[in-house]
Design a protein around this motif. Sequence first.
Motif, PDB file in Angstrom:
ATOM      1  N   MET A 136       7.285   2.679   9.131  1.00 51.31           N
ATOM      2  CA  MET A 136       7.167   2.156   7.784  1.00 51.31           C
ATOM      3  C   MET A 136       8.359   2.694   6.988  1.00 51.31           C
ATOM      4  SD  MET A 136       3.921   2.448   5.221  1.00 51.31           S
ATOM      5  CE  MET A 136       3.031   0.971   5.595  1.00 51.31           C
ATOM      6  N   SER A 137       9.048   1.810   6.312  1.00 44.09           N
ATOM      7  CA  SER A 137      10.229   2.227   5.554  1.00 44.09           C
ATOM      8  C   SER A 137       9.821   2.864   4.225  1.00 44.09           C
ATOM      9  CB  SER A 137      11.131   1.017   5.293  1.00 44.09           C
ATOM     10  OG  SER A 137      10.515   0.159   4.358  1.00 44.09           O
ATOM     11  N   GLU A 138      10.767   3.494   3.569  1.00 43.24           N
ATOM     12  CA  GLU A 138      10.501   4.131   2.284  1.00 43.24           C
ATOM     13  C   GLU A 138      10.052   3.114   1.235  1.00 43.24           C
ATOM     14  OE1 GLU A 138      10.457   7.370   1.417  1.00 43.24           O
ATOM     15  OE2 GLU A 138      10.789   7.850   3.523  1.00 43.24           O
ATOM     16  N   ALA A 139      10.633   1.927   1.255  1.00 44.31           N
ATOM     17  CA  ALA A 139      10.264   0.887   0.288  1.00 44.31           C
ATOM     18  C   ALA A 139       8.837   0.413   0.531  1.00 44.31           C
ATOM     19  CB  ALA A 139      11.233  -0.279   0.374  1.00 44.31           C
ATOM     20  N   GLU A 140       8.473   0.225   1.804  1.00 41.61           N
ATOM     21  CA  GLU A 140       7.109  -0.185   2.127  1.00 41.61           C
ATOM     22  C   GLU A 140       6.112   0.897   1.753  1.00 41.61           C
ATOM     23  OE1 GLU A 140       7.865  -3.085   5.972  1.00 41.61           O
ATOM     24  OE2 GLU A 140       7.618  -0.923   6.271  1.00 41.61           O
ATOM     25  N   LEU A 141       6.463   2.141   2.003  1.00 38.70           N
ATOM     26  CA  LEU A 141       5.592   3.260   1.654  1.00 38.70           C
ATOM     27  C   LEU A 141       5.397   3.342   0.147  1.00 38.70           C
ATOM     28  CD1 LEU A 141       3.969   5.669   2.653  1.00 38.70           C
ATOM     29  CD2 LEU A 141       6.043   7.030   2.522  1.00 38.70           C
ATOM     30  N   ALA A 142       6.461   3.165  -0.609  1.00 41.93           N
ATOM     31  CA  ALA A 142       6.368   3.200  -2.066  1.00 41.93           C
ATOM     32  C   ALA A 142       5.492   2.056  -2.578  1.00 41.93           C
ATOM     33  CB  ALA A 142       7.758   3.132  -2.685  1.00 41.93           C
ATOM     34  N   ALA A 143       5.628   0.876  -1.974  1.00 41.54           N
ATOM     35  CA  ALA A 143       4.817  -0.270  -2.384  1.00 41.54           C
ATOM     36  C   ALA A 143       3.342  -0.027  -2.085  1.00 41.54           C
ATOM     37  CB  ALA A 143       5.302  -1.532  -1.683  1.00 41.54           C
ATOM     38  N   GLU A 144       3.038   0.547  -0.936  1.00 42.43           N
ATOM     39  CA  GLU A 144       1.649   0.851  -0.577  1.00 42.43           C
ATOM     40  C   GLU A 144       1.056   1.910  -1.504  1.00 42.43           C
ATOM     41  OE1 GLU A 144      -0.512  -0.544   1.535  1.00 42.43           O
ATOM     42  OE2 GLU A 144       1.013  -2.045   1.968  1.00 42.43           O
ATOM     43  N   LYS A 145       1.840   2.931  -1.840  1.00 45.35           N
ATOM     44  CA  LYS A 145       1.359   3.957  -2.763  1.00 45.35           C
ATOM     45  C   LYS A 145       1.065   3.368  -4.130  1.00 45.35           C
ATOM     46  CE  LYS A 145       3.328   8.123  -0.756  1.00 45.35           C
ATOM     47  NZ  LYS A 145       4.209   9.273  -0.976  1.00 45.35           N
ATOM     48  N   LYS A 146       1.924   2.438  -4.587  1.00 42.60           N
ATOM     49  CA  LYS A 146       1.709   1.793  -5.878  1.00 42.60           C
ATOM     50  C   LYS A 146       0.435   0.964  -5.847  1.00 42.60           C
ATOM     51  CE  LYS A 146       3.773  -1.357  -9.178  1.00 42.60           C
ATOM     52  NZ  LYS A 146       4.767  -2.362  -9.430  1.00 42.60           N
ATOM     53  N   LEU A 147       0.222   0.208  -4.772  1.00 43.50           N
ATOM     54  CA  LEU A 147      -0.996  -0.592  -4.643  1.00 43.50           C
ATOM     55  C   LEU A 147      -2.240   0.283  -4.603  1.00 43.50           C
ATOM     56  CD1 LEU A 147       0.067  -3.326  -2.076  1.00 43.50           C
ATOM     57  CD2 LEU A 147      -0.483  -3.653  -4.488  1.00 43.50           C
ATOM     58  N   ALA A 148      -2.176   1.396  -3.882  1.00 43.22           N
ATOM     59  CA  ALA A 148      -3.314   2.302  -3.799  1.00 43.22           C
ATOM     60  C   ALA A 148      -3.621   2.898  -5.160  1.00 43.22           C
ATOM     61  CB  ALA A 148      -3.037   3.399  -2.780  1.00 43.22           C
ATOM     62  N   HIS A 149      -2.578   3.252  -5.901  1.00 43.30           N
ATOM     63  CA  HIS A 149      -2.779   3.816  -7.234  1.00 43.30           C
ATOM     64  C   HIS A 149      -3.414   2.783  -8.169  1.00 43.30           C
ATOM     65  CE1 HIS A 149      -2.159   6.220 -10.777  1.00 43.30           C
ATOM     66  NE2 HIS A 149      -1.515   5.212 -11.350  1.00 43.30           N
ATOM     67  N   GLU A 150      -2.944   1.543  -8.111  1.00 43.23           N
ATOM     68  CA  GLU A 150      -3.506   0.488  -8.956  1.00 43.23           C
ATOM     69  C   GLU A 150      -4.955   0.200  -8.588  1.00 43.23           C
ATOM     70  OE1 GLU A 150      -0.800  -2.750  -8.433  1.00 43.23           O
ATOM     71  OE2 GLU A 150       0.719  -1.870  -9.752  1.00 43.23           O
ATOM     72  N   ARG A 151      -5.268   0.204  -7.283  1.00 39.25           N
ATOM     73  CA  ARG A 151      -6.649  -0.014  -6.838  1.00 39.25           C
ATOM     74  C   ARG A 151      -7.548   1.108  -7.322  1.00 39.25           C
ATOM     75  NH1 ARG A 151      -4.903  -1.701  -1.760  1.00 39.25           N
ATOM     76  NH2 ARG A 151      -4.971   0.448  -1.102  1.00 39.25           N
ATOM     77  N   ASP A 152      -7.056   2.345  -7.242  1.00 35.31           N
ATOM     78  CA  ASP A 152      -7.838   3.488  -7.686  1.00 35.31           C
ATOM     79  C   ASP A 152      -8.069   3.434  -9.191  1.00 35.31           C
ATOM     80  OD1 ASP A 152      -9.185   5.956  -7.374  1.00 35.31           O
ATOM     81  OD2 ASP A 152      -7.391   6.995  -8.117  1.00 35.31           O
TER      82      ASP A 152
END
Length: 64
Positions: A1-17
């Motif tokens: 997983m690239s840094e950009a994909e990881l950052a996007a997933e973290k953002k989605l997880a934060h928004e879901r939370d």
Amino acid sequence: MSEAELAAEKKLAHERDAAASTGNAVASNGVTSPAAVAFGWLAVGIPLAIGVWLTVQKAAVLFK
């Protein structure tokens, strides 16, 4: 997983939370409505009081 994909997933997880933690009883400033608190206590307290009362009635028969 690239840094950009990881950052996007973290953002989605934060928004879901953040979306999951907001509810109808909580205002945008994080203060719970007194009416919601009263309703919550009544929703739990009334059945609890009925259960205690029925238990006391049935237990009283044992001590007669």
